[in-house]
Write a protein that holds these residues in place. Sequence first.
Motif, PDB file in Angstrom:
ATOM      1  N   ASP A   4       0.836  -1.192   0.000  1.00 29.85           N
ATOM      2  CA  ASP A   4       0.000   0.000   0.000  1.00 29.85           C
ATOM      3  C   ASP A   4       0.876   1.249   0.000  1.00 29.85           C
ATOM      4  OD1 ASP A   4      -2.521   1.340   0.091  1.00 29.85           O
ATOM      5  OD2 ASP A   4      -2.218   1.701   2.230  1.00 29.85           O
ATOM      6  N   ASN A   5       2.181   1.067   0.090  1.00 23.36           N
ATOM      7  CA  ASN A   5       3.117   2.179   0.111  1.00 23.36           C
ATOM      8  C   ASN A   5       3.477   2.555  -1.324  1.00 23.36           C
ATOM      9  OD1 ASN A   5       5.426   3.788   0.148  1.00 23.36           O
ATOM     10  ND2 ASN A   5       6.250   2.787   1.963  1.00 23.36           N
ATOM     11  N   PRO A   6       2.967   3.686  -1.828  1.00 29.99           N
ATOM     12  CA  PRO A   6       3.242   4.061  -3.219  1.00 29.99           C
ATOM     13  C   PRO A   6       4.722   4.335  -3.482  1.00 29.99           C
ATOM     14  CG  PRO A   6       2.050   5.801  -2.085  1.00 29.99           C
ATOM     15  CD  PRO A   6       2.106   4.643  -1.155  1.00 29.99           C
ATOM     16  N   ILE A   7       5.459   4.737  -2.463  1.00 35.62           N
ATOM     17  CA  ILE A   7       6.884   4.999  -2.645  1.00 35.62           C
ATOM     18  C   ILE A   7       7.607   3.702  -2.978  1.00 35.62           C
ATOM     19  CG2 ILE A   7       8.993   5.745  -1.477  1.00 35.62           C
ATOM     20  CD1 ILE A   7       7.249   7.883  -0.075  1.00 35.62           C
ATOM     21  N   ALA A   8       7.300   2.650  -2.247  1.00 36.33           N
ATOM     22  CA  ALA A   8       7.907   1.349  -2.528  1.00 36.33           C
ATOM     23  C   ALA A   8       7.386   0.780  -3.843  1.00 36.33           C
ATOM     24  CB  ALA A   8       7.623   0.386  -1.378  1.00 36.33           C
ATOM     25  N   LYS A   9       6.093   0.888  -4.062  1.00 32.60           N
ATOM     26  CA  LYS A   9       5.462   0.305  -5.247  1.00 32.60           C
ATOM     27  C   LYS A   9       6.002   0.916  -6.542  1.00 32.60           C
ATOM     28  CE  LYS A   9       1.142   1.047  -5.277  1.00 32.60           C
ATOM     29  NZ  LYS A   9      -0.296   1.064  -5.043  1.00 32.60           N
ATOM     30  N   LEU A  10       6.229   2.228  -6.557  1.00 28.45           N
ATOM     31  CA  LEU A  10       6.697   2.921  -7.761  1.00 28.45           C
ATOM     32  C   LEU A  10       8.209   3.135  -7.771  1.00 28.45           C
ATOM     33  CD1 LEU A  10       3.858   5.593  -7.963  1.00 28.45           C
ATOM     34  CD2 LEU A  10       4.060   3.477  -9.301  1.00 28.45           C
ATOM     35  N   GLY A  11       8.873   2.755  -6.692  1.00 26.85           N
ATOM     36  CA  GLY A  11      10.319   2.930  -6.607  1.00 26.85           C
ATOM     37  C   GLY A  11      10.726   4.395  -6.555  1.00 26.85           C
ATOM     38  N   LEU A  12       9.932   5.220  -5.890  1.00 30.80           N
ATOM     39  CA  LEU A  12      10.212   6.654  -5.796  1.00 30.80           C
ATOM     40  C   LEU A  12      11.394   6.892  -4.870  1.00 30.80           C
ATOM     41  CD1 LEU A  12       6.493   7.773  -5.449  1.00 30.80           C
ATOM     42  CD2 LEU A  12       7.905   7.850  -7.516  1.00 30.80           C
ATOM     43  N   SER A 112      -2.237  15.463  -8.740  1.00 34.64           N
ATOM     44  CA  SER A 112      -3.267  15.932  -9.659  1.00 34.64           C
ATOM     45  C   SER A 112      -4.604  16.050  -8.934  1.00 34.64           C
ATOM     46  CB  SER A 112      -3.398  14.944 -10.821  1.00 34.64           C
ATOM     47  OG  SER A 112      -4.481  15.296 -11.650  1.00 34.64           O
ATOM     48  N   ASP A 113      -5.421  16.995  -9.384  1.00 37.64           N
ATOM     49  CA  ASP A 113      -6.783  17.110  -8.859  1.00 37.64           C
ATOM     50  C   ASP A 113      -7.682  16.007  -9.412  1.00 37.64           C
ATOM     51  OD1 ASP A 113      -6.176  19.384  -7.362  1.00 37.64           O
ATOM     52  OD2 ASP A 113      -6.641  20.731  -9.034  1.00 37.64           O
ATOM     53  N   ASP A 114      -7.238  15.358 -10.480  1.00 30.46           N
ATOM     54  CA  ASP A 114      -7.965  14.233 -11.064  1.00 30.46           C
ATOM     55  C   ASP A 114      -7.631  12.991 -10.237  1.00 30.46           C
ATOM     56  OD1 ASP A 114      -8.586  11.904 -12.572  1.00 30.46           O
ATOM     57  OD2 ASP A 114      -8.385  13.001 -14.458  1.00 30.46           O
ATOM     58  N   SER A 115      -8.598  12.486  -9.506  1.00 33.38           N
ATOM     59  CA  SER A 115      -8.344  11.380  -8.579  1.00 33.38           C
ATOM     60  C   SER A 115      -7.819  10.126  -9.272  1.00 33.38           C
ATOM     61  CB  SER A 115      -9.597  11.056  -7.765  1.00 33.38           C
ATOM     62  OG  SER A 115     -10.659  10.695  -8.620  1.00 33.38           O
ATOM     63  N   SER A 116      -8.208   9.886 -10.516  1.00 30.69           N
ATOM     64  CA  SER A 116      -7.706   8.695 -11.211  1.00 30.69           C
ATOM     65  C   SER A 116      -6.228   8.846 -11.561  1.00 30.69           C
ATOM     66  CB  SER A 116      -8.536   8.389 -12.461  1.00 30.69           C
ATOM     67  OG  SER A 116      -8.398   9.422 -13.414  1.00 30.69           O
ATOM     68  N   LYS A 117      -5.781  10.068 -11.851  1.00 32.02           N
ATOM     69  CA  LYS A 117      -4.361  10.305 -12.129  1.00 32.02           C
ATOM     70  C   LYS A 117      -3.527  10.262 -10.854  1.00 32.02           C
ATOM     71  CE  LYS A 117      -4.901  13.026 -16.320  1.00 32.02           C
ATOM     72  NZ  LYS A 117      -4.600  14.307 -16.966  1.00 32.02           N
ATOM     73  N   ALA A 118      -4.085  10.756  -9.768  1.00 30.53           N
ATOM     74  CA  ALA A 118      -3.364  10.783  -8.491  1.00 30.53           C
ATOM     75  C   ALA A 118      -3.321   9.411  -7.825  1.00 30.53           C
ATOM     76  CB  ALA A 118      -4.012  11.795  -7.549  1.00 30.53           C
ATOM     77  N   ALA A 119      -4.233   8.523  -8.191  1.00 29.15           N
ATOM     78  CA  ALA A 119      -4.406   7.233  -7.509  1.00 29.15           C
ATOM     79  C   ALA A 119      -3.124   6.429  -7.283  1.00 29.15           C
ATOM     80  CB  ALA A 119      -5.444   6.390  -8.243  1.00 29.15           C
ATOM     81  N   PRO A 120      -2.198   6.324  -8.255  1.00 29.00           N
ATOM     82  CA  PRO A 120      -0.994   5.520  -7.998  1.00 29.00           C
ATOM     83  C   PRO A 120      -0.134   6.042  -6.846  1.00 29.00           C
ATOM     84  CG  PRO A 120      -1.231   5.942 -10.343  1.00 29.00           C
ATOM     85  CD  PRO A 120      -2.243   6.794  -9.636  1.00 29.00           C
ATOM     86  N   PHE A 121      -0.302   7.313  -6.484  1.00 34.24           N
ATOM     87  CA  PHE A 121       0.495   7.921  -5.427  1.00 34.24           C
ATOM     88  C   PHE A 121      -0.212   7.935  -4.074  1.00 34.24           C
ATOM     89  CE2 PHE A 121       1.997   9.838  -9.373  1.00 34.24           C
ATOM     90  CZ  PHE A 121       3.362   9.642  -9.259  1.00 34.24           C
ATOM     91  N   LEU A 122      -1.445   7.480  -4.028  1.00 32.96           N
ATOM     92  CA  LEU A 122      -2.239   7.559  -2.805  1.00 32.96           C
ATOM     93  C   LEU A 122      -2.293   6.226  -2.078  1.00 32.96           C
ATOM     94  CD1 LEU A 122      -5.247   9.620  -4.200  1.00 32.96           C
ATOM     95  CD2 LEU A 122      -3.214  10.471  -3.010  1.00 32.96           C
ATOM     96  N   THR A 123      -2.441   6.316  -0.771  1.00 32.69           N
ATOM     97  CA  THR A 123      -2.668   5.113   0.016  1.00 32.69           C
ATOM     98  C   THR A 123      -4.165   4.847   0.020  1.00 32.69           C
ATOM     99  OG1 THR A 123      -2.886   6.359   2.068  1.00 32.69           O
ATOM    100  CG2 THR A 123      -0.680   5.568   1.499  1.00 32.69           C
ATOM    101  N   SER A 124      -4.541   3.640   0.343  1.00 27.43           N
ATOM    102  CA  SER A 124      -5.961   3.297   0.324  1.00 27.43           C
ATOM    103  C   SER A 124      -6.714   3.899   1.503  1.00 27.43           C
ATOM    104  CB  SER A 124      -6.146   1.782   0.302  1.00 27.43           C
ATOM    105  OG  SER A 124      -5.537   1.207   1.430  1.00 27.43           O
ATOM    106  N   SER A 125      -5.996   4.287   2.536  1.00 28.96           N
ATOM    107  CA  SER A 125      -6.653   4.931   3.671  1.00 28.96           C
ATOM    108  C   SER A 125      -5.959   6.244   3.974  1.00 28.96           C
ATOM    109  CB  SER A 125      -6.603   4.026   4.905  1.00 28.96           C
ATOM    110  OG  SER A 125      -5.268   3.788   5.272  1.00 28.96           O
ATOM    111  N   SER A 126      -6.724   7.204   4.410  1.00 24.57           N
ATOM    112  CA  SER A 126      -6.172   8.508   4.745  1.00 24.57           C
ATOM    113  C   SER A 126      -5.279   8.379   5.974  1.00 24.57           C
ATOM    114  CB  SER A 126      -7.314   9.479   5.022  1.00 24.57           C
ATOM    115  OG  SER A 126      -6.800  10.748   5.302  1.00 24.57           O
TER     116      SER A 126
END
Length: 160
Positions: A4-12, A112-126
């Motif tokens: 669920d960690n986008p940093i690990a998932k995308l290798g940021l 991005s303000d577009d939630s579908s574009k921002a999704a890869p960088f977001l966690t599933s829970s706030s």
Amino acid sequence: MMSDNPIAKLGLSCPNGGRFYICQDSDVRFLGCCDIDPCADGSGDCPSSSLYGASFNKDSYNNVDAQDCISPYGSSTWWTCQNAKPPFIGCCLNNPCNDGCAEFDVLAARLSDDSSKAAPFLTSSSSSSPYITTTSSSATSETPTNVMSINTDINRRRRK
């Protein structure tokens, strides 16, 4: 199970300094490398003197849509450069796809303000605490792969 960690998932990562922050719950939803925690006070503000260029795992290229840059730049200065060494992701005044982004050209990025574009960088829970990663001093070697042309990198940043 996928992380669920986008940093690990995308290798940021932050190859030139700072830590990678995703301030998904801040006033400004900062995304990128900063040497202070821009999420801590809820502002999402990383001063230009604290910004660093960001990188990502080039195999994640097709999973990353263009985000935005802090006003007044918008999405016109967002770049996703798979072929740069290291790969570059973020906002830069000049095309970083050949030689990277010069330190003084790095701009602050935001989700991005577009939630579908921002999704890869977001966690599933706030969460009130951002994901943070530090750079690694160990070098890795890569086997050359068939990579897209620089023109594809340039067109990628314009993809809506």
